[in-house]
Scaffold this motif. Structure first.
Motif, PDB file in Angstrom:
ATOM      1  N   PRO A   1       0.824  -1.217   0.000  1.00  0.00           N
ATOM      2  CA  PRO A   1       0.000   0.000   0.000  1.00  0.00           C
ATOM      3  C   PRO A   1       0.857   1.265   0.000  1.00  0.00           C
ATOM      4  CG  PRO A   1      -0.846  -1.592   1.582  1.00  0.00           C
ATOM      5  CD  PRO A   1       0.472  -2.121   1.116  1.00  0.00           C
ATOM      6  N   PRO A   2       0.571   2.217  -0.878  1.00  0.00           N
ATOM      7  CA  PRO A   2       1.375   3.443  -0.939  1.00  0.00           C
ATOM      8  C   PRO A   2       1.423   4.209   0.377  1.00  0.00           C
ATOM      9  CG  PRO A   2      -0.030   3.249  -2.869  1.00  0.00           C
ATOM     10  CD  PRO A   2      -0.460   2.175  -1.911  1.00  0.00           C
ATOM     11  N   ASP A   3       0.369   4.065   1.190  1.00  0.00           N
ATOM     12  CA  ASP A   3       0.318   4.785   2.459  1.00  0.00           C
ATOM     13  C   ASP A   3       0.718   3.909   3.641  1.00  0.00           C
ATOM     14  OD1 ASP A   3      -1.850   3.097   2.350  1.00  0.00           O
ATOM     15  OD2 ASP A   3      -3.303   4.579   3.135  1.00  0.00           O
ATOM     16  N   ALA A   4       1.341   2.759   3.381  1.00  0.00           N
ATOM     17  CA  ALA A   4       1.736   1.864   4.458  1.00  0.00           C
ATOM     18  C   ALA A   4       2.750   2.539   5.372  1.00  0.00           C
ATOM     19  CB  ALA A   4       2.336   0.580   3.887  1.00  0.00           C
ATOM     20  N   ALA A   5       2.622   2.294   6.672  1.00  0.00           N
ATOM     21  CA  ALA A   5       3.550   2.878   7.642  1.00  0.00           C
ATOM     22  C   ALA A   5       4.989   2.462   7.350  1.00  0.00           C
ATOM     23  CB  ALA A   5       3.141   2.454   9.055  1.00  0.00           C
ATOM     24  N   PHE A   6       5.164   1.248   6.830  1.00  0.00           N
ATOM     25  CA  PHE A   6       6.503   0.747   6.517  1.00  0.00           C
ATOM     26  C   PHE A   6       7.241   1.666   5.549  1.00  0.00           C
ATOM     27  CE2 PHE A   6       9.364  -1.688   3.786  1.00  0.00           C
ATOM     28  CZ  PHE A   6      10.163  -2.347   4.711  1.00  0.00           C
ATOM     29  N   ARG A   7       6.497   2.330   4.667  1.00  0.00           N
ATOM     30  CA  ARG A   7       7.135   3.163   3.646  1.00  0.00           C
ATOM     31  C   ARG A   7       7.774   4.418   4.232  1.00  0.00           C
ATOM     32  NH1 ARG A   7       6.017   2.141  -1.967  1.00  0.00           N
ATOM     33  NH2 ARG A   7       4.885   0.170  -2.169  1.00  0.00           N
ATOM     34  N   ARG A   8       7.533   4.674   5.511  1.00  0.00           N
ATOM     35  CA  ARG A   8       8.289   5.730   6.170  1.00  0.00           C
ATOM     36  C   ARG A   8       9.715   5.264   6.464  1.00  0.00           C
ATOM     37  NH1 ARG A   8       3.178   6.631   8.750  1.00  0.00           N
ATOM     38  NH2 ARG A   8       3.806   5.501  10.631  1.00  0.00           N
ATOM     39  N   LEU A   9       9.897   3.937   6.524  1.00  0.00           N
ATOM     40  CA  LEU A   9      11.235   3.375   6.683  1.00  0.00           C
ATOM     41  C   LEU A   9      11.920   3.222   5.334  1.00  0.00           C
ATOM     42  CD1 LEU A   9      10.444   0.538   9.263  1.00  0.00           C
ATOM     43  CD2 LEU A   9      11.395   2.802   9.741  1.00  0.00           C
ATOM     44  N   ASN A  10      11.194   2.668   4.368  1.00  0.00           N
ATOM     45  CA  ASN A  10      11.717   2.501   3.008  1.00  0.00           C
ATOM     46  C   ASN A  10      10.621   2.893   2.030  1.00  0.00           C
ATOM     47  OD1 ASN A  10      12.758   1.765   0.556  1.00  0.00           O
ATOM     48  ND2 ASN A  10      13.293  -0.316   1.135  1.00  0.00           N
ATOM     49  N   PRO A  11      10.775   4.016   1.351  1.00  0.00           N
ATOM     50  CA  PRO A  11       9.715   4.479   0.445  1.00  0.00           C
ATOM     51  C   PRO A  11       9.473   3.545  -0.722  1.00  0.00           C
ATOM     52  CG  PRO A  11      11.712   5.788   0.169  1.00  0.00           C
ATOM     53  CD  PRO A  11      11.915   4.943   1.390  1.00  0.00           C
ATOM     54  N   ASN A  12      10.389   2.608  -0.973  1.00  0.00           N
ATOM     55  CA  ASN A  12      10.207   1.634  -2.046  1.00  0.00           C
ATOM     56  C   ASN A  12       9.289   0.487  -1.642  1.00  0.00           C
ATOM     57  OD1 ASN A  12      12.347   2.709  -3.983  1.00  0.00           O
ATOM     58  ND2 ASN A  12      13.537   2.415  -2.120  1.00  0.00           N
ATOM     59  N   GLY A  13       9.021   0.347  -0.352  1.00  0.00           N
ATOM     60  CA  GLY A  13       8.160  -0.739   0.107  1.00  0.00           C
ATOM     61  C   GLY A  13       8.796  -2.102  -0.022  1.00  0.00           C
ATOM     62  N   LEU A  14      10.111  -2.183   0.171  1.00  0.00           N
ATOM     63  CA  LEU A  14      10.833  -3.428   0.002  1.00  0.00           C
ATOM     64  C   LEU A  14      11.666  -3.755   1.242  1.00  0.00           C
ATOM     65  CD1 LEU A  14      12.182  -2.795  -3.623  1.00  0.00           C
ATOM     66  CD2 LEU A  14      10.254  -4.269  -3.001  1.00  0.00           C
ATOM     67  N   THR A  15      11.943  -5.044   1.409  1.00  0.00           N
ATOM     68  CA  THR A  15      12.882  -5.469   2.433  1.00  0.00           C
ATOM     69  C   THR A  15      14.174  -5.896   1.746  1.00  0.00           C
ATOM     70  OG1 THR A  15      12.104  -7.766   2.394  1.00  0.00           O
ATOM     71  CG2 THR A  15      11.021  -6.256   3.955  1.00  0.00           C
ATOM     72  N   PRO A  16      15.314  -5.825   2.469  1.00  0.00           N
ATOM     73  CA  PRO A  16      15.458  -5.600   3.891  1.00  0.00           C
ATOM     74  C   PRO A  16      15.499  -4.115   4.259  1.00  0.00           C
ATOM     75  CG  PRO A  16      17.614  -5.955   2.965  1.00  0.00           C
ATOM     76  CD  PRO A  16      16.636  -6.121   1.839  1.00  0.00           C
ATOM     77  N   VAL A  17      15.148  -3.886   5.506  1.00  0.00           N
ATOM     78  CA  VAL A  17      15.412  -2.620   6.180  1.00  0.00           C
ATOM     79  C   VAL A  17      15.975  -2.981   7.539  1.00  0.00           C
ATOM     80  CG1 VAL A  17      14.415  -0.550   7.196  1.00  0.00           C
ATOM     81  CG2 VAL A  17      13.556  -1.365   5.006  1.00  0.00           C
ATOM     82  N   ILE A  18      17.011  -2.269   7.967  1.00  0.00           N
ATOM     83  CA  ILE A  18      17.451  -2.411   9.349  1.00  0.00           C
ATOM     84  C   ILE A  18      17.200  -1.106  10.088  1.00  0.00           C
ATOM     85  CG2 ILE A  18      19.183  -4.205   8.904  1.00  0.00           C
ATOM     86  CD1 ILE A  18      21.321  -1.921   9.260  1.00  0.00           C
ATOM     87  N   ASP A  19      16.928  -1.244  11.354  1.00  0.00           N
ATOM     88  CA  ASP A  19      16.811  -0.121  12.279  1.00  0.00           C
ATOM     89  C   ASP A  19      17.830  -0.380  13.376  1.00  0.00           C
ATOM     90  OD1 ASP A  19      16.199   1.627  14.330  1.00  0.00           O
ATOM     91  OD2 ASP A  19      14.035   1.364  14.188  1.00  0.00           O
ATOM     92  N   ASP A  20      18.951   0.311  13.302  1.00  0.00           N
ATOM     93  CA  ASP A  20      20.032   0.129  14.271  1.00  0.00           C
ATOM     94  C   ASP A  20      19.953   1.246  15.296  1.00  0.00           C
ATOM     95  OD1 ASP A  20      22.299  -0.505  15.669  1.00  0.00           O
ATOM     96  OD2 ASP A  20      23.706  -0.077  14.044  1.00  0.00           O
ATOM     97  N   ASP A  21      19.096   1.030  16.288  1.00  0.00           N
ATOM     98  CA  ASP A  21      18.906   2.003  17.363  1.00  0.00           C
ATOM     99  C   ASP A  21      18.552   3.376  16.801  1.00  0.00           C
ATOM    100  OD1 ASP A  21      18.654   2.690  20.007  1.00  0.00           O
ATOM    101  OD2 ASP A  21      20.800   3.002  20.348  1.00  0.00           O
TER     102      ASP A  21
END
Length: 231
Positions: free
Chosen positions: A60-80
């Protein structure tokens, strides 16, 4: 260095998060995120695995995840609080972050060779594989042009592995992790690898490593075994 810190009261908090897609019906899982998970396993880092639903949480274009990666793809890491995406960038960052020098040397030339093969994987091998995967999904047939493209890419990798010996560059590195995770996905499309002896032996060695006991890759290996490969 470990991805943990103490909260108030002395409670230990894991500060490294990995956003992944693990295998599920209709989706083989994220091979790119598997690369990162394998590296974290190899270096013994503590991390929290966050399994994402690709349909509900990524597309979904408005997915909360896209605030982490605007491409909507994994991987994403959050290092603190430090957010990073793109598997090649994440592998290099984590190897530096945890000072995994054997996997990613600091000397200019061996480091540049690793970067070369990371770039080749994303520019050549993965696009050819994804083209074949898409064509199979849409028409059940891989076009001749795509077959030639993927055959050429696997031929380059076979030649490199035959020359290098144990790993893609001789010594095991993050290049093996990136290339190996993508190469393992070849089994999912039934790509013929009977003549790629060095490639098959290399995948077999990778799959036996403790850090590679990861669902995405092990599912690929099981598919290979069902197809008659001795891996």
């Amino acid at each position: 260095m470990i991805a943990r810190r103490l909260a108030a009261g002395g409670r230990l908090i894991i500060t490294m998060k990995l956003y992944h897609i693990t295998p599920r019906p209709g989706h083989p899982g994220s091979h790119n995120a598997a690369k990162v998970r394998i590296l974290l396993n190899e270096i013994g880092a503590a991390y929290e695995l966050i399994d994402c639903d690709p349909v509900k949480e990524l597309r979904p274009p408005d997915a909360a995840f896209r605030r982490l990666n605007p491409n909507g793809l994994t991987p994403v890491i959050d290092d603190d609080g430090f957010i990073l995406w793109e598997s090649g960038a994440v592998l290099q960052y984590l190897a530096d972050r945890y000072q995994a020098r054997s996997l990613y040397p600091t000397a200019a030339q061996p480091r540049a060779l690793i970067q070369q093969w990371l770039a080749w994987e994303t520019s050549t091998l993965t696009p050819a594989l994804m083209a074949a995967f898409t064509e199979l999904s849409e028409t059940a047939v891989i076009a001749q042009a795509t077959r030639l493209r993927l055959d050429a890419a696997t031929g380059v990798l076979e030649q490199q592995l035959a020359l290098a010996g144990h790993g893609a560059l001789g010594d095991y590195s993050i290049a093996d992790i990136a290339l190996g995770c993508t190469a393992a996905a070849l089994f999912l499309i039934g790509w013929p690898l009977q003549g790629r002896t060095a490639l098959l032996n290399w995948i077999s060695r990778l799959a036996a490593r403790p850090g590679w006991q990861e669902e995405v890759i092990q599912n690929d290996i099981e598919t290979a075994r069902q197809a008659g490969y001795n891996i």
